[in-house]
Design an enzyme around this catalytic site. Structure first.
Site, PDB file in Angstrom:
ATOM      1  N   ARG A  66       0.850  -1.210   0.000  1.00 11.54           N
ATOM      2  CA  ARG A  66       0.000   0.000   0.000  1.00 11.54           C
ATOM      3  C   ARG A  66       0.884   1.258   0.000  1.00 11.54           C
ATOM      4  O   ARG A  66       1.399   1.695   1.047  1.00 11.54           O
ATOM      5  CB  ARG A  66      -0.901   0.017   1.236  1.00 11.54           C
ATOM      6  CG  ARG A  66      -1.721   1.305   1.397  1.00 11.54           C
ATOM      7  CD  ARG A  66      -2.777   1.478   0.360  1.00 11.54           C
ATOM      8  NE  ARG A  66      -3.788   0.416   0.449  1.00 11.54           N
ATOM      9  CZ  ARG A  66      -4.690   0.175  -0.484  1.00 11.54           C
ATOM     10  NH1 ARG A  66      -4.709   0.904  -1.574  1.00 11.54           N
ATOM     11  NH2 ARG A  66      -5.551  -0.800  -0.340  1.00 11.54           N
ATOM     12  N   HIS A 167       0.558   3.752 -10.391  1.00  9.68           N
ATOM     13  CA  HIS A 167      -0.385   4.220  -9.350  1.00  9.68           C
ATOM     14  C   HIS A 167       0.387   4.927  -8.213  1.00  9.68           C
ATOM     15  O   HIS A 167       0.397   4.489  -7.078  1.00  9.68           O
ATOM     16  CB  HIS A 167      -1.117   2.986  -8.813  1.00  9.68           C
ATOM     17  CG  HIS A 167      -2.357   3.258  -8.037  1.00  9.68           C
ATOM     18  ND1 HIS A 167      -2.379   3.966  -6.852  1.00  9.68           N
ATOM     19  CD2 HIS A 167      -3.650   2.909  -8.257  1.00  9.68           C
ATOM     20  CE1 HIS A 167      -3.612   4.015  -6.389  1.00  9.68           C
ATOM     21  NE2 HIS A 167      -4.401   3.394  -7.223  1.00  9.68           N
ATOM     22  N   GLU A 271      -1.845   9.451 -11.039  1.00  2.21           N
ATOM     23  CA  GLU A 271      -1.388   8.232 -11.697  1.00  2.21           C
ATOM     24  C   GLU A 271      -1.356   8.392 -13.222  1.00  2.21           C
ATOM     25  O   GLU A 271      -2.411   8.587 -13.836  1.00  2.21           O
ATOM     26  CB  GLU A 271      -2.356   7.106 -11.322  1.00  2.21           C
ATOM     27  CG  GLU A 271      -2.591   6.986  -9.823  1.00  2.21           C
ATOM     28  CD  GLU A 271      -3.894   6.272  -9.493  1.00  2.21           C
ATOM     29  OE1 GLU A 271      -4.541   6.650  -8.488  1.00  2.21           O
ATOM     30  OE2 GLU A 271      -4.274   5.350 -10.241  1.00  2.21           O
TER      31      GLU A 271
HETATM   32  O1  TA6 Z   1      -6.638   4.695  -8.659  1.00  5.88           O
HETATM   33  C1  TA6 Z   1      -7.746   4.895  -7.840  1.00  5.88           C
HETATM   34  C2  TA6 Z   1      -8.337   3.545  -7.454  1.00  5.88           C
HETATM   35  O2  TA6 Z   1      -8.826   2.864  -8.584  1.00  5.88           O
HETATM   36  C3  TA6 Z   1      -9.420   3.782  -6.401  1.00  5.88           C
HETATM   37  O3  TA6 Z   1     -10.712   3.540  -6.920  1.00  5.88           O
HETATM   38  C4  TA6 Z   1      -9.034   2.815  -5.274  1.00  5.88           C
HETATM   39  O4  TA6 Z   1      -9.619   1.548  -5.483  1.00  5.88           O
HETATM   40  C5  TA6 Z   1      -7.509   2.792  -5.448  1.00  5.88           C
HETATM   41  O5  TA6 Z   1      -7.327   2.703  -6.844  1.00  5.88           O
HETATM   42  C6  TA6 Z   1      -6.787   1.736  -4.647  1.00  5.88           C
HETATM   43  O6  TA6 Z   1      -7.015   0.470  -5.185  1.00  5.88           O
HETATM   44  P1  TA6 Z   1      -6.336  -0.807  -4.412  1.00  5.88           P
HETATM   45  O7  TA6 Z   1      -6.764  -2.008  -5.197  1.00  5.88           O
HETATM   46  O8  TA6 Z   1      -4.846  -0.610  -4.444  1.00  5.88           O
HETATM   47  O9  TA6 Z   1      -6.867  -0.754  -2.995  1.00  5.88           O
END
Ligand code: TA6
Length: 321
Positions: A66, A167, A271
């Site tokens: 994370r 991301h 991102e």
């Molecule tokens: O990039 C934004 C997103 O798609 C949000 O909707 C949220 O789900 C985030 O990614 C985190 O996703 P994850 O699967 O890493 O918890």
């Protein structure tokens, strides 16, 4: 080894004994990338951490780490039938000891080439052969560059498509004083409103509640301003037309087991992505997606606050991607 210079590239053990590569440059600049997920988890300039990683991040496969820069491939979010954000961030990558020649010559010594290829197991989930080469480079001035080269190595002539995102979780002093510039007047899909399409009305993206927007056909250069630190992250991208902006805010923060309740105050995801128009590769075709991050001192016009306008000299001085 008093006084001996640390190596520019060092393979060592990270959290829970996971393999990682540390890149080092002058001015106490460094970066770290785990072989698990091909996942950058640290980027420092002058010894200061610029990326956000949750204090509750779980460094244990198959859970994605994370924070840092998770790689979303071959699917962004649930734009397809695979698990959320695809599987590249949940796989064990290897160091690529024999990479093909790199398109752009780099003056940096601090870089590592990683590679991900599907196992027999993986082919059952996503029946496409590919080679995904990731080069992580720490520039002499502390800039961080990620270059992804994805080649379709299907032998029976099959084309495939994918969506993709770096991301990136930026560390910020206070989300309520952050502005993202470069997205004004653009269309976006709002993840909080059934992905309906809207047009950005603000002269910057600011944060007063949860934001989860996929901006479409965005400029090659975006800026994330941290007012308190008087610091601007400049994000340059190539091959990645879209940009996702996300902050979970308090309610979603509490709902994530690997994220502190108050941590939303100190992070923002911007991102670089290819989502609206999936990338299509014929056999033996290769796609390149590049991201370059730098942290520069923010500066404001004359004596008063001109809605966080960047001093064009400062930002334009640096080379284009
Ligand atoms: O990039 C934004 C997103 O798609 C949000 O909707 C949220 O789900 C985030 O990614 C985190 O996703 P994850 O699967 O890493 O918890």
């Amino acid at each position: 080894m008093e006084g001996e210079k640390a190596p520019a590239v060092e393979v060592c053990k990270g959290v829970n004994g996971l393999d990682k590569v540390v890149l080092r440059e002058a001015r106490d600049c460094s970066a770290e990338v785990y072989l698990y997920g091909g996942h950058v988890t640290s980027w420092k300039n002058d010894g200061e951490e610029l990326l956000f990683v949750s204090n509750k991040a779980i460094f244990k496969p198959p859970k994605a780490i994370r924070g840092g820069i998770p790689i979303c491939f071959p699917q962004f979010s649930n734009f397809g039938s695979l698990e959320q954000h695809g599987f590249a961030r949940n796989k064990q990558w290897s160091i690529d000891t024999d990479p093909p020649p790199f398109p752009t010559v780099t003056s940096s010594r601090a870089f590592v080439d990683l590679i991900l290829k599907p196992s027999e197991e993986d082919l059952k989930i996503w029946p496409n052969s590919y080679e995904f080469r990731l080069r992580v480079t720490l520039g002499p001035g502390g800039d961080l560059m990620l270059t992804s080269r994805i080649r379709n190595t299907n032998t029976e002539g099959k084309t495939f498509s994918f969506t993709f995102a770096y991301h990136t979780y930026f560390f910020v002093s206070d989300i309520s004083e952050v502005r993202v510039e470069g997205l004004e007047t653009l269309d976006y899909l709002d993840n909080l409103q059934e992905r309906k399409r809207f047009t950005e009305q603000g002269d910057a993206v600011v944060f007063e509640s949860e934001v989860d927007k996929i901006y479409l056909s965005t400029p090659a250069k975006l800026a994330i301003l941290d007012h308190e630190k008087k610091r601007t992250f400049v994000l340059r991208k190539d091959g990645l037309p879209d940009a996702v902006v996300w902050n979970p805010w308090d309610k979603k923060a509490k709902a994530m087991a690997d994220f502190g309740d108050d941590e939303y105050k100190h992070m923002v995801c911007v991102e670089a992505a290819a989502i609206e128009k999936p990338i299509e590769l014929k056999p033996n075709e290769e796609w390149t997606g590049r991201l370059e991050l730098s942290a520069v001192p923010s500066s404001y016009f004359s004596g008063h606050y001109f809605s966080g306008q960047l001093d064009p000299e400062k930002v334009l001085q640096s080379s284009s991607i």
